[in-house]
Design an enzyme around this catalytic site. Structure first.
Site, PDB file in Angstrom:
ATOM      1  N   CYS A 139      -0.911   4.043  -6.468  1.00 43.45           N
ATOM      2  CA  CYS A 139      -1.860   3.341  -5.303  1.00 43.45           C
ATOM      3  C   CYS A 139      -2.034   1.943  -5.908  1.00 43.45           C
ATOM      4  O   CYS A 139      -2.339   1.689  -7.128  1.00 43.45           O
ATOM      5  CB  CYS A 139      -3.017   4.246  -5.440  1.00 43.45           C
ATOM      6  SG  CYS A 139      -4.502   2.928  -4.375  1.00 43.45           S
TER       7      CYS A 139
ATOM      8  N   CYS B 150       0.846  -1.076   0.005  1.00 43.14           N
ATOM      9  CA  CYS B 150       0.038  -0.085   0.055  1.00 43.14           C
ATOM     10  C   CYS B 150       0.730   1.170   0.090  1.00 43.14           C
ATOM     11  O   CYS B 150       1.545   1.618   0.781  1.00 43.14           O
ATOM     12  CB  CYS B 150      -1.027  -0.173   1.270  1.00 43.14           C
ATOM     13  SG  CYS B 150      -2.002   1.572   1.430  1.00 43.14           S
TER      14      CYS B 150
HETATM   15  N1  DGL Z   1      -3.994   0.614  -1.961  1.00 40.66           N
HETATM   16  C1  DGL Z   1      -3.701   1.905  -1.268  1.00 40.66           C
HETATM   17  C2  DGL Z   1      -2.507   2.551  -1.734  1.00 40.66           C
HETATM   18  O1  DGL Z   1      -1.692   1.908  -2.645  1.00 40.66           O
HETATM   19  C3  DGL Z   1      -4.671   2.683  -0.358  1.00 40.66           C
HETATM   20  C4  DGL Z   1      -6.167   2.725  -1.102  1.00 40.66           C
HETATM   21  C5  DGL Z   1      -6.885   3.634   0.037  1.00 40.66           C
HETATM   22  O2  DGL Z   1      -7.013   2.719   1.016  1.00 40.66           O
HETATM   23  O3  DGL Z   1      -6.888   4.879   0.026  1.00 40.66           O
HETATM   24  O4  DGL Z   1      -2.263   3.547  -1.552  1.00 40.66           O
END
Ligand code: DGL
Length: 273
Positions: A190, A72
């Site tokens: 993301c 993430c």
């Molecule tokens: N998948 C996550 C990232 O790479 C976060 C998405 C979220 O929960 O806002 O930032």
């Protein structure tokens, strides 16, 4: 067999897990989707740190993980330093928007970056951007866009909202820029966004290369665990990895997403933590 913990705010980290399964086929992966607390991108830094710490402690106590992949960008930007200082003996690999690879491939020098607000507004991202700019001799312009709601729409499988937000944010990148050079490279900052590649490519139009980070992160994890390429390959060249899926939200939604994006038939369990 090494056990590797992987977590994200939800299903987005499956885009990283997909690469991990290919690059490290002999590991046991324990994937936590923190869907009960998603999205991270619009939460405070302290909330993200608290969730990251809780999940890491759970993975160490209950699954004796040998390494952790923070799949993430937002959690990496806001919490990885805190995780590393609390768990100095645990190898931790994070995910950062691929600014450097993008700088290396752009021909026009105009790179777009889509990420959550948490990532775009973080100090870690500002440092990465400044470092990349300083290390690049050719003219380089980053257009950065915080994509409120997009990870959440992908998480919920809401295709109409995903489509609408992809159009809005790609348009914002192309119109709000200070350079006349066309954007030819788009960083998916993301881990949810690779699951909207089709929509993003359509709105970007031809000639824009989309860059994600799954494979480099998986290779880095393999290096950190000191697993050679040979060790990572099974006889038939396919992955024989074991997979445990856990969700703080709806486990059925995680299992369905894993089936859709990884092609696995693994059931998911509920994690109350
Ligand atoms: N998948 C996550 C990232 O790479 C976060 C998405 C979220 O929960 O806002 O930032």
């Amino acid at each position: 067999m090494k056990t590797i913990g992987v977590f994200d705010s939800g299903v987005g980290g499956l885009s990283v897990l997909r690469a991990l399964l290919t690059e490290i086929p002999q590991a046991h992966f324990v994937y936590v989707a923190d869907s009960g607390y998603a999205p991270y991108g619009e939460r405070s830094a302290q909330q993200v740190i608290d969730r990251a710490q809780r999940i890491t402690t759970y993975l160490r106590r209950n699954h004796a993980i040998d390494a952790l992949v923070v799949a993430c960008n937002t959690a990496t930007a806001l919490a990885i330093e805190s995780l590393r200082s609390r768990h100095p003996d645990l190898p931790i690999v994070g995910v950062e928007p691929a600014l450097k690879p993008a700088a290396a491939i752009t021909r026009t020098g105009h790179v777009g970056v889509l990420a959550t607000r948490g990532t775009i507004e973080s100090e870690r991202f500002a440092r990465l951007r400044a470092r990349t700019q300083a290390d690049t001799t050719a003219p380089l312009h980053f257009s950065c866009q915080a994509c409120d709601g997009l990870a959440d729409a992908i998480e919920r499988g809401d295709s109409a909202t995903t489509e609408m937000l992809c159009e809005r944010y790609v348009h914002a990148l192309q119109s709000g820029t200070h350079t006349t050079e066309p954007m030819d490279t788009l960083v998916l900052g993301c881990t949810h966004y690779p699951f909207a590649t089709e929509e993003l490519s359509r709105w970007c139009g031809p000639g824009v290369t989309l860059v994600e980070t799954g494979v480099p992160v998986a290779r880095r994890t393999r290096d950190v665990l000191k697993m050679g390429k040979a060790e990572a390959e099974t006889d038939d060249g396919r992955h024989g990895a074991a997979l445990t899926l856990l969700s703080t939200g709806d486990p059925a939604a995680l299992a369905a997403a894993a089936h859709r994006w990884l092609g696995t038939q693994v059931s998911a369990s509920s994690l109350k933590d």
